[in-house]
Design a protein around this motif. Structure first.
Motif, PDB file in Angstrom:
ATOM      1  N   UNK A  75       0.713  -1.078   0.005  1.00 15.58           N
ATOM      2  CA  UNK A  75      -0.024   0.219   0.185  1.00 15.58           C
ATOM      3  C   UNK A  75       0.911   1.266   0.108  1.00 15.58           C
ATOM      4  N   UNK A  76       0.432   2.341  -0.410  1.00 18.85           N
ATOM      5  CA  UNK A  76       1.223   3.380  -0.667  1.00 18.85           C
ATOM      6  C   UNK A  76       0.224   4.920  -0.541  1.00 18.85           C
ATOM      7  N   UNK A  77       0.958   5.495  -0.157  1.00 14.27           N
ATOM      8  CA  UNK A  77       0.235   7.137  -0.062  1.00 14.27           C
ATOM      9  C   UNK A  77       1.375   8.167  -0.695  1.00 14.27           C
ATOM     10  N   UNK A  78       0.641   8.759  -1.692  1.00 15.28           N
ATOM     11  CA  UNK A  78       1.641   9.878  -2.516  1.00 15.28           C
ATOM     12  C   UNK A  78       1.037  11.216  -2.303  1.00 15.28           C
ATOM     13  N   UNK A  79       1.770  12.178  -2.036  1.00 13.42           N
ATOM     14  CA  UNK A  79       1.356  13.572  -1.953  1.00 13.42           C
ATOM     15  C   UNK A  79       1.634  14.130  -3.500  1.00 13.42           C
ATOM     16  N   UNK A  80       0.841  14.364  -4.074  1.00 16.74           N
ATOM     17  CA  UNK A  80       1.001  14.984  -5.579  1.00 16.74           C
ATOM     18  C   UNK A  80       0.573  16.231  -5.711  1.00 16.74           C
ATOM     19  N   UNK A  81       1.830  16.998  -6.249  1.00 17.23           N
ATOM     20  CA  UNK A  81       1.733  18.589  -6.570  1.00 17.23           C
ATOM     21  C   UNK A  81       1.388  18.582  -7.918  1.00 17.23           C
ATOM     22  N   UNK A  82       0.599  19.731  -8.239  1.00 16.71           N
ATOM     23  CA  UNK A  82       0.167  19.787  -9.826  1.00 16.71           C
ATOM     24  C   UNK A  82      -0.251  21.231  -9.834  1.00 16.71           C
ATOM     25  N   UNK A  94      -3.013  10.599  -2.381  1.00 15.86           N
ATOM     26  CA  UNK A  94      -3.398   9.393  -3.204  1.00 15.86           C
ATOM     27  C   UNK A  94      -3.107   8.367  -2.474  1.00 15.86           C
ATOM     28  N   UNK A  95      -4.147   7.299  -2.408  1.00 17.57           N
ATOM     29  CA  UNK A  95      -3.756   6.059  -1.596  1.00 17.57           C
ATOM     30  C   UNK A  95      -3.510   5.106  -2.834  1.00 17.57           C
ATOM     31  N   UNK A  96      -2.607   4.312  -3.049  1.00 11.69           N
ATOM     32  CA  UNK A  96      -2.258   3.471  -4.056  1.00 11.69           C
ATOM     33  C   UNK A  96      -1.988   1.856  -3.330  1.00 11.69           C
ATOM     34  N   UNK A  97      -2.917   1.261  -3.945  1.00 12.52           N
ATOM     35  CA  UNK A  97      -2.890  -0.208  -3.464  1.00 12.52           C
ATOM     36  C   UNK A  97      -2.075  -0.788  -4.974  1.00 12.52           C
ATOM     37  N   UNK A  98      -0.687  -1.353  -4.494  1.00 12.77           N
ATOM     38  CA  UNK A  98      -0.129  -1.864  -5.590  1.00 12.77           C
ATOM     39  C   UNK A  98      -0.109  -3.360  -5.312  1.00 12.77           C
ATOM     40  N   UNK A  99      -0.976  -3.917  -6.113  1.00 12.57           N
ATOM     41  CA  UNK A  99      -1.646  -5.349  -5.940  1.00 12.57           C
ATOM     42  C   UNK A  99      -0.942  -6.274  -6.885  1.00 12.57           C
TER      43      UNK A  99
END
Length: 141
Positions: A75-82, A94-99
């Motif tokens: 599982x991961x959390x990513x703080x995305x700037x744009x 973002x919550x990313x499930x790397x499955x």
């Protein structure tokens, strides 16, 4: 003693405990932007989610994807700037499930994600193209 009881009870419901550190580090990312990303892994012996890796604020999305193992789930959390179309600086958590294959990650994902209060976008990826930067950008806005 009370704490232990609560812990066991939460455990019985999902079969998965969440280490306090998982929430603490997430709160730091959310409130203070201390990290760019957090990678979580399930410690299968202890049946709990723990923090595996913390990304410094200066680290890039490539640094983040490079820290996900090719053949294991995370599982991961990513703080995305744009920048928005109106040139406004924004960020999305973002919550990313790397499955990759394991059912244990799929089955405990929703419960773990609920523990992290402030997730804005969820993404599930089974291979790297499903979470490349273009996908992140289109989901952020």
């Amino acid at each position: 003693m009370v704490h232990h009881f609560l812990h066991t009870k939460a455990n019985a419901a999902s079969g998965m405990a969440v280490h306090d550190d998982c929430k603490l580090k997430f709160l730091e990312l959310k409130a203070k932007r201390t990290y760019r990303f957090i990678v979580y892994k399930i410690e299968e012996k202890q049946k709990q989610v723990i923090v595996e890796k913390l990304g410094e604020p200066a680290q890039s999305y490539e640094d983040f994807t490079a820290s996900l193992p090719a053949d294991e789930c995370r599982y991961a959390v990513y703080d995305f700037d744009f920048m928005t179309a109106e040139n406004v600086q924004k960020s999305r958590i973002f919550f990313i499930a790397w499955v990759r294959s394991k059912m244990i990650y799929a089955s405990s994902k929703d419960r773990f994600k609920r523990e992290l209060d402030g997730i804005q976008v969820e993404l599930q990826a089974t291979d790297p193209t499903e979470m490349d930067l273009d996908v992140i950008k289109s989901r952020a806005s």
